[in-house]
Design a protein around this motif. Structure first.
Motif, mmCIF file in Angstrom:
data_model
loop_
_atom_site.group_PDB
_atom_site.id
_atom_site.type_symbol
_atom_site.label_atom_id
_atom_site.label_comp_id
_atom_site.label_asym_id
_atom_site.label_seq_id
_atom_site.Cartn_x
_atom_site.Cartn_y
_atom_site.Cartn_z
ATOM 1 N N GLN A 133 -63.684 7.343 11.850
ATOM 2 C CA GLN A 133 -63.814 6.047 11.155
ATOM 3 C C GLN A 133 -65.556 6.371 10.893
ATOM 4 N N ILE A 135 -63.534 8.201 16.946
ATOM 5 C CA ILE A 135 -62.898 6.700 17.437
ATOM 6 C C ILE A 135 -61.999 6.789 18.828
ATOM 7 N N THR A 179 -54.066 5.232 24.628
ATOM 8 C CA THR A 179 -55.388 3.137 23.923
ATOM 9 C C THR A 179 -56.578 3.676 24.626
ATOM 10 N N ASN A 180 -57.528 3.028 24.012
ATOM 11 C CA ASN A 180 -59.059 2.584 24.153
ATOM 12 C C ASN A 180 -58.986 1.245 24.259
ATOM 13 N N GLU A 181 -60.987 0.681 23.472
ATOM 14 C CA GLU A 181 -60.927 -0.852 23.353
ATOM 15 C C GLU A 181 -60.489 -1.145 22.003
ATOM 16 N N VAL A 182 -60.369 0.226 20.971
ATOM 17 C CA VAL A 182 -60.683 0.243 19.649
ATOM 18 C C VAL A 182 -59.325 0.564 18.780
ATOM 19 N N ALA A 183 -58.762 1.206 19.617
ATOM 20 C CA ALA A 183 -57.501 1.660 18.626
ATOM 21 C C ALA A 183 -56.339 2.384 20.222
ATOM 22 N N LEU A 203 -54.549 0.629 14.620
ATOM 23 C CA LEU A 203 -55.009 -0.930 14.779
ATOM 24 C C LEU A 203 -54.795 -1.995 15.545
ATOM 25 N N VAL A 251 -56.380 -6.218 12.939
ATOM 26 C CA VAL A 251 -57.289 -5.539 11.637
ATOM 27 C C VAL A 251 -58.691 -6.956 11.267
ATOM 28 N N SER A 253 -64.304 -5.618 8.869
ATOM 29 C CA SER A 253 -65.135 -4.683 8.848
ATOM 30 C C SER A 253 -64.402 -3.026 9.512
ATOM 31 N N ASP A 254 -63.162 -3.539 10.034
ATOM 32 C CA ASP A 254 -62.604 -2.511 9.605
ATOM 33 C C ASP A 254 -62.208 -1.086 8.253
ATOM 34 N N TYR A 278 -60.738 6.661 6.837
ATOM 35 C CA TYR A 278 -60.444 7.495 8.709
ATOM 36 C C TYR A 278 -60.240 9.216 8.465
#
Lengths: 115, 112
Positions: B37, B47, B56-60, B75, B78, B81-82, B86
């Motif tokens: 990103q 990311i 999967t992680n904490e953001v995506a 995402l 959203v 701030s996103d 990308y």
């Protein structure tokens, strides 16, 4: 904070001059990458060093050169500057060992303005 | 490195889920898929990364079909701030030996 430090943050210079951009990689990272990003353009890969040796070369002009020193910091030298060289220059570092290494950490960049 | 193709731009409203797809038809067996990103005037930020199925992680989340010829960055919910560019990268397990090459990326704009 990515851990990658680039100096200076801003640089204004005249055409025909020469400048040096400096990059300190994250502690322990052996690979350093340099990129150029012009306004609203993508990231153009310039060159990569691994543990002091050139590893890969992209679209780097002959007027540009780089090196990685024994302490692993790197410098990008830009000479005979032209107006078109005005851009953001990013440095990135990664572990670079012979293992799973696909995450690079980028510095905040040096904004070069050639007038 | 395998060539990647992404949409140039996408718009989405706040609170929605956004899916950005990347095509990489000539992905090699050892290639991994990585997404970065980038905010204006900042360096790209890692990311997520995957090899197959779903990560999967904490953001995506990253979805990779069985043939691995494409991947989708998801995402969830959203926010403004996103808004960023990308980038999808496909490369070997050892970037230390390869150019870390970015394509043109997808410019995502989140609308209030």
């Amino acid at each position: 904070d990515s851990g990658v430090t680039q100096t200076p943050k801003h640089l204004i210079t005249a055409t025909g001059q020469r400048v040096t951009l400096r990059c300190s990689p994250r502690s322990g990272d052996l690979s350093v990458y340099w990129y150029q990003q012009s306004l609203d353009q993508g990231l153009q890969f310039l060159i990569q060093y691994y543990n002091g040796e050139e590893r890969a070369k992209g679209n780097i002009l002959e007027r540009f050169s780089a090196q990685q020193f024994p302490d692993l910091h790197s410098e990008l030298n830009l000479s005979s500057l032209e107006l078109g060289d005005s851009a953001l220059y990013f440095c990135a570092s990664s572990v670079g060992e012979d293992r799973w290494d696909t995450e690079a950490f980028f510095g905040q960049g040096t904004r070069l303005t050639v007038v | 490195l395998a060539k990647t193709t992404q949409p140039i731009s996408m718009d989405s409203y706040e609170g929605q889920e956004v899916n950005i797809t990347c095509s990489h038809n000539n992905i090699a067996t050892n290639d991994y898929i990585t997404w970065y990103q980038q905010f204006p005037s900042q360096g790209p930020r890692f990311i997520i990364q995957g090899y197959k199925t779903k990560v999967t992680n904490e953001v995506a989340s990253l979805f990779i079909p069985a043939d691995r010829k494409s991947s989708t960055l998801s995402l969830p919910r959203v926010s403004l701030s996103d808004t960023a560019v990308y980038y999808c990268l496909v490369g070997g397990a050892n970037f230390g030996n390869e150019k870390l090459t970015f394509g043109t990326g997808t410019r995502l704009t989140i609308i209030p």
